[in-house]
Design a protein around this motif. Structure first.
Motif, PDB file in Angstrom:
ATOM      1  N   ASN A  29       0.872  -1.182   0.000  1.00 13.03           N
ATOM      2  CA  ASN A  29       0.000   0.000   0.000  1.00 13.03           C
ATOM      3  C   ASN A  29       0.905   1.227   0.000  1.00 13.03           C
ATOM      4  N   PRO A  30       1.577   1.473  -1.129  1.00  7.78           N
ATOM      5  CA  PRO A  30       2.637   2.492  -1.155  1.00  7.78           C
ATOM      6  C   PRO A  30       2.145   3.902  -0.826  1.00  7.78           C
ATOM      7  N   ASN A  31       0.887   4.204  -1.157  1.00  9.72           N
ATOM      8  CA  ASN A  31       0.364   5.548  -0.899  1.00  9.72           C
ATOM      9  C   ASN A  31      -0.357   5.657   0.439  1.00  9.72           C
ATOM     10  N   HIS A  32      -0.328   4.559   1.208  1.00  8.87           N
ATOM     11  CA  HIS A  32      -0.972   4.516   2.535  1.00  8.87           C
ATOM     12  C   HIS A  32      -2.430   4.980   2.448  1.00  8.87           C
ATOM     13  N   GLU A  33      -3.137   4.430   1.454  1.00  5.87           N
ATOM     14  CA  GLU A  33      -4.559   4.728   1.259  1.00  5.87           C
ATOM     15  C   GLU A  33      -5.414   3.712   2.017  1.00  5.87           C
ATOM     16  N   PRO A  34      -6.681   4.037   2.271  1.00  2.79           N
ATOM     17  CA  PRO A  34      -7.593   3.017   2.792  1.00  2.79           C
ATOM     18  C   PRO A  34      -7.797   1.924   1.740  1.00  2.79           C
ATOM     19  N   GLN A  35      -7.482   0.699   2.101  1.00  7.47           N
ATOM     20  CA  GLN A  35      -7.713  -0.445   1.201  1.00  7.47           C
ATOM     21  C   GLN A  35      -8.947  -1.180   1.725  1.00  7.47           C
ATOM     22  N   ALA A  36     -10.096  -0.874   1.140  1.00  7.68           N
ATOM     23  CA  ALA A  36     -11.366  -1.340   1.688  1.00  7.68           C
ATOM     24  C   ALA A  36     -11.737  -2.736   1.211  1.00  7.68           C
ATOM     25  N   GLU A  37     -11.587  -2.992  -0.087  1.00 12.11           N
ATOM     26  CA  GLU A  37     -12.067  -4.255  -0.648  1.00 12.11           C
ATOM     27  C   GLU A  37     -11.157  -4.733  -1.779  1.00 12.11           C
ATOM     28  N   ILE A  38     -10.940  -6.031  -1.828  1.00  9.28           N
ATOM     29  CA  ILE A  38     -10.368  -6.690  -2.998  1.00  9.28           C
ATOM     30  C   ILE A  38     -11.522  -7.391  -3.709  1.00  9.28           C
ATOM     31  N   TRP A  39     -11.730  -7.082  -4.975  1.00  6.42           N
ATOM     32  CA  TRP A  39     -12.828  -7.683  -5.743  1.00  6.42           C
ATOM     33  C   TRP A  39     -12.310  -8.817  -6.613  1.00  6.42           C
ATOM     34  N   MET A  40     -12.954  -9.956  -6.494  1.00  4.30           N
ATOM     35  CA  MET A  40     -12.627 -11.125  -7.316  1.00  4.30           C
ATOM     36  C   MET A  40     -13.878 -11.529  -8.086  1.00  4.30           C
ATOM     37  N   GLY A  41     -13.838 -11.350  -9.390  1.00  5.28           N
ATOM     38  CA  GLY A  41     -14.998 -11.677 -10.195  1.00  5.28           C
ATOM     39  C   GLY A  41     -15.030 -10.865 -11.467  1.00  5.28           C
ATOM     40  N   ALA A  42     -16.225 -10.757 -12.063  1.00 10.57           N
ATOM     41  CA  ALA A  42     -16.374 -10.122 -13.375  1.00 10.57           C
ATOM     42  C   ALA A  42     -17.269  -8.890 -13.306  1.00 10.57           C
ATOM     43  N   ARG A  76     -29.017 -20.068 -16.422  1.00  8.33           N
ATOM     44  CA  ARG A  76     -29.750 -19.517 -15.268  1.00  8.33           C
ATOM     45  C   ARG A  76     -29.389 -18.056 -15.006  1.00  8.33           C
ATOM     46  N   PHE A  77     -28.109 -17.709 -15.144  1.00  4.13           N
ATOM     47  CA  PHE A  77     -27.648 -16.386 -14.745  1.00  4.13           C
ATOM     48  C   PHE A  77     -27.075 -15.552 -15.898  1.00  4.13           C
ATOM     49  N   GLY A  78     -26.585 -16.196 -16.940  1.00  4.58           N
ATOM     50  CA  GLY A  78     -26.037 -15.464 -18.067  1.00  4.58           C
ATOM     51  C   GLY A  78     -24.650 -14.888 -17.843  1.00  4.58           C
ATOM     52  N   GLY A  79     -24.085 -15.108 -16.680  1.00  6.95           N
ATOM     53  CA  GLY A  79     -22.755 -14.614 -16.342  1.00  6.95           C
ATOM     54  C   GLY A  79     -22.338 -15.180 -15.006  1.00  6.95           C
ATOM     55  N   LEU A  80     -21.162 -14.789 -14.526  1.00  7.44           N
ATOM     56  CA  LEU A  80     -20.729 -15.238 -13.203  1.00  7.44           C
ATOM     57  C   LEU A  80     -21.685 -14.641 -12.173  1.00  7.44           C
ATOM     58  N   PRO A  81     -22.411 -15.454 -11.412  1.00  5.59           N
ATOM     59  CA  PRO A  81     -23.509 -14.919 -10.602  1.00  5.59           C
ATOM     60  C   PRO A  81     -23.100 -14.342  -9.256  1.00  5.59           C
ATOM     61  N   PHE A  82     -21.805 -14.366  -8.936  1.00  5.77           N
ATOM     62  CA  PHE A  82     -21.383 -13.870  -7.621  1.00  5.77           C
ATOM     63  C   PHE A  82     -20.176 -12.961  -7.743  1.00  5.77           C
ATOM     64  N   LEU A  83     -19.991 -12.159  -6.708  1.00  9.59           N
ATOM     65  CA  LEU A  83     -18.785 -11.355  -6.534  1.00  9.59           C
ATOM     66  C   LEU A  83     -18.166 -11.760  -5.204  1.00  9.59           C
TER      67      LEU A  83
END
Length: 395
Positions: A29-42, A76-83
C-alpha cells in the motif's frame, strides 16, 4: 486452459483499513490509502484480470459462457452470478437493506421508466437483482445483523431512557408483533427537527452513564463509537434495535435480503450475488428513501444464537449452508495429500493462509496468501494440495 491466476482490483473507499490487507496478505500500500475491498470476479465496476495476459475475466467468460460457466449457470444467470471480496473495514459502513429479487426487478424497471439516471444520488435500484451475502471473518469482525427480539429492543430503550419515544415504545411493548416493530422502526427513521434532537440528547446522556446490563453496555458502546464518525445520525439508535455481533476468525454469518445490517469493523471474506442495490437506513451522508426502505424490510426478529452459521465438516472441507443458488462457500484445508474437487460451475479459490497448489489438466498454479485463481467449468475436476487454507466460491 482451465486455470487462470487473477489480478484483482483493490477499492480504496474511505472506510477501509490502511494496514489490514497488508498485514494479512503482504499486499503493498505504497500511498498509505484506505484499502477497503479486494474484488474477485467479473463485476464491471472492478473486474478481475488474468495475471498472465491482463485480459478482463468478463471477456474470457463472454467468449464461451457454456464451457467457462457450465450449462446450468450460463442458462440460469447469463454470467458469473457472484462477486467474491476481501472486505477490510476500519470505520462503520452504512446500515443497509437489500431488496429481494422480485422487488429489485420491479424497482429497476420503474426507475428506468421514470428516467432516473443509474448514477443519480437518489437512485435505489441499480440492477434487477437481489443481494444476499455471506461474511467469513478473517479477524475479529464487528457487525449488526437483523432485528433483536422485541423484548430486547424494549429493554434497551428503557435502559437508555429515551423518554421522547415513550408513546411509540409503549405500543411496541404492549402489542409486540411485527406490525408494531414496523411502526416503531418507521417512527425512528422519520424523526426530525426538535423531536429528533431531544431523542438524540437522551441517547447521548445514556452514553455517559454506566450501563446497567451486559446487553446495554454493548449496544450503547456501539452507538457511542458510531457517534465519533456520524454525529447526530439517526443510525445511532440502530444498536438498540439490531443484533450486535462480533465474529471470531473462522466464524461466518449469512445476511438475508430485506434484513437491516451493517459492517462495523474488521476484515473478512464476503461473497454476494452480483448486485449494487442498497437501501440505506443510517450511518451515512447519502440518500435515505424511508418509504422504500420500509417497503423492503422484513420486520421479523432474529435470535442472537441463530446468527452464526454452522458449517458441515467433511473430509477436510467445511461447507456453509446458504439458502440461495447464486453462490456457495467452502473452506478447504490443503495438505500433503492431493485432494480432488469436482466442479459444477466456474469457481474462484482464494488463499487465506499458507501455500496451496491447484492443478487441472496438466496446469498447476501455486497460491500464497491473498492470491486467487479462477477455475473454468470445462476442467470438470481439479486437485489441491500443500499446507494452507483455501476459500472456495462457486455456485
Amino acid at each position: 486452459m482451465s486455470l487462470f491466476k487473477l489480478d484483482n482490483v483493490i477499492q480504496n473507499y474511505a472506510w477501509g483499513s490502511k494496514d489490514s490487507i497488508n498485514q494479512l496478505f503482504g499486499i503493498v500500500n505504497p500511498n498509505h490509502e484506505p484499502q477497503a475491498e479486494i474484488w474477485m470476479g467479473a463485476h464491471p465496476n472492478g473486474c478481475s484480470k488474468l495475471g498472465t495476459t491482463g485480459e478482463p475475466l468478463s471477456e474470457v467468460i463472454d467468449q464461451n459462457k457454456l464451457d467457462v460457466l457450465g450449462g446450468y449457470t450460463a442458462a440460469r444467470f447469463g454470467g458469473l452470478p457472484f462477486l467474491f471480496k476481501v472486505l477490510a473495514a476500519e470505520t462503520p459502513l452504512s446500515i443497509q437493506v437489500h431488496p429481494n429479487k422480485r422487488k429489485s426487478e420491479l424497482g429497476f424497471e420503474r426507475e428506468n421508466a421514470e428516467g432516473t439516471p443509474l448514477n443519480a444520488s437518489n437512485r435505489n435500484y441499480k440492477d434487477p437483482n437481489h443481494k444476499p451475502e455471506l461474511v467469513y471473518a478473517l479477524t475479529f469482525y464487528k457487525a449488526m445483523n437483523g432485528f433483536r427480539p422485541i423484548e430486547h429492543i424494549v429493554a434497551l430503550f428503557e435502559e437508555a431512557n429515551i423518554t421522547t419515544l415513550n408513546i411509540e415504545l409503549n405500543v411496541l411493548k404492549a402489542i409486540g408483533d411485527s406490525d408494531a416493530l414496523k411502526a416503531f422502526f418507521s417512527a425512528i427513521m422519520s424523526l426530525e427537527g426538535e423531536r429528533k434532537e431531544a431523542a438524540l440528547a437522551e441517547l447521548y446522556a445514556a452514553h455517559a452513564r454506566p450501563a446497567k446490563t451486559v446487553m446495554g453496555r454493548e449496544a450503547l458502546q456501539y452507538s457511542k463509537e458510531f457517534k465519533q464518525h456520524y454525529n447526530d445520525d439517526i443510525g445511532l439508535f440502530a444498536p438498540l434495535m439490531l443484533n450486535t455481533v462480533e465474529l471470531a476468525p473462522g466464524e461466518a454469518m449469512f445476511l438475508h435480503a430485506e434484513t437491516p445490517h451493517a459492517y462495523v469493523q474488521g476484515t473478512g471474506l464476503e461473497i454476494m450475488a452480483n448486485s449494487d442495490n442498497v437501501l440505506r437506513a443510517g450511518l451515512t451522508p447519502k440518500y435515505i428513501d424511508v418509504p422504500e426502505l420500509i417497503d423492503n424490510t422484513i420486520f421479523e426478529p432474529i435470535k442472537p444464537e441463530d446468527i452464526r452459521l454452522n458449517p458441515v465438516l467433511k473430509e477436510g472441507k467445511m461447507s456453509y449452508p446458504i439458502p440461495v443458488d447464486d453462490f456457495g462457500f467452502d473452506i478447504l484445508s490443503a495438505t500433503d495429500e492431493s485432494k480432488a474437487q469436482y466442479l459444477r460451475s466456474a469457481e474462484i479459490l482464494f488463499c487465506v493462509e499458507g501455500v496451496a497448489t491447484i492443478s487441472s489438466e496438466g496446469q498447476s498454479i501455486t497460491l500464497k496468501p491473498g492470491e486467487s485463481v479462477f477455475v473454468s467449468n470445462n476442467s470438470s475436476v481439479y486437485q489441491y494440495q500443500g499446507n494452507g487454507v483455501l476459500a472456495r466460491a462457486y455456485n
